[in-house]
Design an enzyme around this catalytic site. Sequence first.
Site, short mmCIF file in Angstrom:
data_model
loop_
_atom_site.label_atom_id
_atom_site.label_comp_id
_atom_site.label_asym_id
_atom_site.label_seq_id
_atom_site.Cartn_x
_atom_site.Cartn_y
_atom_site.Cartn_z
N ALA A 1 5.54 4.34 2.14
CA ALA A 1 6.17 5.61 2.84
C ALA A 1 6.60 5.42 4.06
O ALA A 1 7.88 5.50 4.78
CB ALA A 1 5.41 6.46 2.75
N GLY B 1 0.85 -1.11 0.00
CA GLY B 1 0.01 0.12 -0.12
C GLY B 1 0.61 1.29 -0.05
O GLY B 1 2.06 1.26 0.28
N CYS B 2 0.20 2.39 -0.33
CA CYS B 2 0.98 3.56 -0.49
C CYS B 2 1.45 4.12 0.84
O CYS B 2 2.74 4.28 1.07
CB CYS B 2 0.10 4.62 -1.27
SG CYS B 2 -1.40 5.11 -0.70
N TYR B 3 0.51 4.34 1.88
CA TYR B 3 1.14 4.91 3.23
C TYR B 3 2.31 3.57 3.92
O TYR B 3 3.26 4.15 4.23
CB TYR B 3 -0.19 4.85 4.04
CG TYR B 3 -1.13 5.93 3.99
CD1 TYR B 3 -0.79 7.09 4.17
CD2 TYR B 3 -2.53 5.80 3.69
CE1 TYR B 3 -1.30 8.27 4.23
CE2 TYR B 3 -3.27 7.17 3.47
CZ TYR B 3 -2.67 8.44 3.81
OH TYR B 3 -3.35 9.52 3.65
#
Lengths: 341, 341, 341, 341
Positions: free
Chosen positions: A150, A145-147
């Site tokens: 990061a 996932g994107c979060y």
Amino acid sequence: MNVGLVGVTGYSGSVLYELLLHHPEVDSVNLYGHAQSEIKSLESVLPQLRRRANILPYDPADIMKNNQMVFFATSAGVTTELAKPFIDKDFPVIDLAGDFRLKSRDVYKKWYKKDAPEMKYLEKSHYGLADFTSSKGVTYVSNPGCYATATILALAPLVKNHLIDPTSIVVDAKSGTSGAGKKLSELTHFSQTNENLQLYKVNQHQHIPEIVQQLKLWDNDVPYIQFTTTLLPLTRGIMASCYIKARPEITEEDVRKSFNQTYSADTFVNATEGVFPTLKQVVGTNFCDIGYQLNPVTHQIVVVSVIDNLLKGAAGQAIQNFNQMFEYEPGLGLDLIPTLP
Amino acid sequence: MNVGLVGVTGYSGSVLYELLLHHPEVDSVNLYGHAQSEIKSLESVLPQLRRRANILPYDPADIMKNNQMVFFATSAGVTTELAKPFIDKDFPVIDLAGDFRLKSRDVYKKWYKKDAPEMKYLEKSHYGLADFTSSKGVTYVSNPGCYATATILALAPLVKNHLIDPTSIVVDAKSGTSGAGKKLSELTHFSQTNENLQLYKVNQHQHIPEIVQQLKLWDNDVPYIQFTTTLLPLTRGIMASCYIKARPEITEEDVRKSFNQTYSADTFVNATEGVFPTLKQVVGTNFCDIGYQLNPVTHQIVVVSVIDNLLKGAAGQAIQNFNQMFEYEPGLGLDLIPTLP
Amino acid sequence: MNVGLVGVTGYSGSVLYELLLHHPEVDSVNLYGHAQSEIKSLESVLPQLRRRANILPYDPADIMKNNQMVFFATSAGVTTELAKPFIDKDFPVIDLAGDFRLKSRDVYKKWYKKDAPEMKYLEKSHYGLADFTSSKGVTYVSNPGCYATATILALAPLVKNHLIDPTSIVVDAKSGTSGAGKKLSELTHFSQTNENLQLYKVNQHQHIPEIVQQLKLWDNDVPYIQFTTTLLPLTRGIMASCYIKARPEITEEDVRKSFNQTYSADTFVNATEGVFPTLKQVVGTNFCDIGYQLNPVTHQIVVVSVIDNLLKGAAGQAIQNFNQMFEYEPGLGLDLIPTLP
Amino acid sequence: MNVGLVGVTGYSGSVLYELLLHHPEVDSVNLYGHAQSEIKSLESVLPQLRRRANILPYDPADIMKNNQMVFFATSAGVTTELAKPFIDKDFPVIDLAGDFRLKSRDVYKKWYKKDAPEMKYLEKSHYGLADFTSSKGVTYVSNPGCYATATILALAPLVKNHLIDPTSIVVDAKSGTSGAGKKLSELTHFSQTNENLQLYKVNQHQHIPEIVQQLKLWDNDVPYIQFTTTLLPLTRGIMASCYIKARPEITEEDVRKSFNQTYSADTFVNATEGVFPTLKQVVGTNFCDIGYQLNPVTHQIVVVSVIDNLLKGAAGQAIQNFNQMFEYEPGLGLDLIPTLP
């Protein structure tokens, strides 16, 4: 090589499609809908892409016959069902959705409010955190996932090297609106979003268990993270601002070493001490830039990471996994032009 | 009553001027420059205000003769020098700048890189945190900083009631660009700021000692805070997202009580459990809205406060102090129309 | 082939540099400052580019020795002086600045408030409106201005085919802030630009004579245009909204034909009847999209064109001219990934 | 005085409600829904307003009994039906919707695609263009549209004084998103609107006949206008950029005189020669600022007007009409604080 792409119409899907069209090892990209029975022209759905192509009806046999692998850029819950025939035949899949990321079906059910894939399928899934694992030899890649990307990239050096109090991790994540996709909602209505800041899913974001699952692989003492997401009035990008108590004896040198050792050879992650990245410096690229600093007063480590949520946080990382899967150069097809200014 | 205003041309000054013109107890507002020797027309400098007025040369004797009190909305370092004659005569001043906020001259020098006012002047200053103190009977009010206001109001109930580990306070503060004022800078150049997030003064923001000084008054065990500021692509408003470890025995009920007791009678601060405010709901108003939640998993308390930095964080709070000083109703002149949408 | 680039640090220059690095026929790009005497590292000036390169001192002989051609992406007025030695030697130059665009020295002086290049140099310059002219065999290409490109492409079919009252051309042009460059100014201060619209250089924009000069080549009866520019709160892109009286006998069919004939074979210009383009559909690309419609009530033709000012309006068109100059495919190096969303 | 307000939940309605609460002559505001049968609390629907009030079920008899007049801030088509009992009894109404603005039922049907009110009702309606007409003695005021207000005020001096070619009026109108209301749509989805420009209803906007109807009252030779609307990435405000051919003999002096004569005594309209207003200078206020210039080269007059669409373009002008209706001072309740910065 021919690749299939199921779900081109969403934001991640269309970005992925462009990357594949520019990838030197991809000869052709075949597009498939997942809920349609007739051929549609891509131009009728996404005229902005200026590409002449057809979106074919979904047909697993056809996909496997005409492609060497397939990407799924579908919404949550779709691949739980659709992936089965591919996994049964060990046909290579890279799945951008969250369905196969969590190893525990109970945890999935709790956070996604849906039934997870059956265990026999889940077991075949590889969590494709491309800067730390390799998809070589893997058939089913679950793209992070994107979060999660990061956050995990920001925390990895500290967690892997046990430099911190594992109960002290605080993440204040900030995101543009493209992460919320094309679906209309009050939260992303321009008059509501513009000049505004809105928290959402506080303590309830489904990337929390994904992050914790990965951190635990590195340090089983990490019990949880404190994680918050704020929606910002901008379109592209995620910033994860992390605050973690350093263990008492830890020095600046220890912190620096951990980041250097972890990322000095990494193609896409750049970590710098004392210089905090701006969001825009990664937009349009597959980079994750990280700034970190041990605050001598609080003995907290501030780590800030930035990514383009649709690239490093989705389609770009999927290409990294694709390159690993087929043993291409890590950066192939990812020498992108940054959005400057 | 006649009031003087030194420094109308900055963002805070012009907002304060409008508030004063709308204040029922203010008969006239006399404007003064602090670095000019000739009369200027306000229209030539700030045509947007559509007000006919003159900005008079700075002259303390004249200011004291023609007004019952004076506001200073000047840049940092100016009142250190200019305030002396007023303090010498116990003439009422409300100072929006940071010069007189810190009680320690050494701390001021360290964070502001300037010499603080002399001790005999500093001692006369009252830190006008209007929701917790009163400026009644005070002659020199030092109006709190914008970040300090948002942060202190978020943390006050927890610190005063000793509900938290005092070494665990993390604040991720986010601000629009108006806080940076009119001065041109690369950081606030539109092509640079737009679609971007930029951290600045990490661990070095001059509001840090101001916040710690106030928290220590409530709990001397608070040694420091971990405080970060991020510049956002919007004009008005500050959000302070705070993460604090609750003491082990603390319950949701304890947290709720602390906020209710602290703010239930407050005119301008609203605290709600489990509902996090949006930034825009306070823009254009003097409110500070707070959402809080004890995360049962991490046992961290998430507290998020939002203010309009130019109102509650500057000119609005200055009016609160003005009302206290002259014993008017707390909300007089502050029934503002919110910016909706 | 080796190419030189003078002026990489501005917005157009850095975008051009990226395009050149991605161009299949460019082997290396040598960077030169125009006002420096020592080598600077590109990373120290533009870390966002993540490119290791040196910016060499400006030296015409050196540039001509080590490159087959040179691009100038310098500010207005610089190439007037700097281009001389290159023109003297017929060394290929593509100049992104405005210095050599106007054929009349008087007109240049009037609009630019600067002395134009000497006539003998000016005569060698080719106005590189890439979709209508060819830079094949040319040594000095003067690359069109951003507003000029958007406007001329919108008007060309109507003017060339004499479909309109030549005294009736109204252009309401709208631009993001990147066209104003990196230089700080009140107009582009975020708190000033955001949520705002600002007209500038009304009736005085230096692209007006450039546009008229070109239109006159097609129809000498065009005496002038009514041209206005409005600065918008966004970074990239220009929209030119044009309103022109059709000659009385002109029909929808005539208008349609003129656009079809002009652009049906064009690589980068797409014109559609009755569908008006959004700005964002061209951002990140070298396309110029045009929508047009003959209003049956007013008998005015509405033509709206959109471009990315730094690509089609600057660096992208410069690559088109480069491709023409060296007889490469028109679209070589310009298959860019659009900024979606 | 007690006033009723039907439709508080939309953007115009909630802004109007705030204005009424601050109006010195309004004692209480009673709220009514138009499609509900039970009492709702305002706080449950619009918590941002921080007002305790009930929204009562719609009941004309009750409204007339408890109020001296009523405002309708409902969507298009609602008052066509709902207004009847009020008109029958000559009960004072100010209607912010478009239903009663057009005098011709055919024209209404053509542009609104709905049946207009019956003629006997339509005849009672007064078009409340507050700077040119008076609502004194009127019972049914139809409040002008936002685009119509900005455009008509820009053109009035020129049309009334016959200074222009009446067939040459071009209006390029630009609007923020709040004009589109709360309803979710792709056009106003943040990821779509942000960094974008989108034309909509080209040549088909329903304010076109409203503008022409008014202009014809001043000069029956105005046959039509060329009118375009572009949606901008900002929330509040409208700019109307107008381009009109001056009649050959017209001089700068004639133009200046026309604006001065028309607006020198106007409370809310300011016209300045050669200085073009920024949008933001009127946001948060009821002002319409106008800049104009006769271009000596093209002999076109450029007129640019700006308004806050929810104030001068809706609720603010409604208050002007209210003040006229009840013979209060023109500016009563409209001394608003501008949104600066």
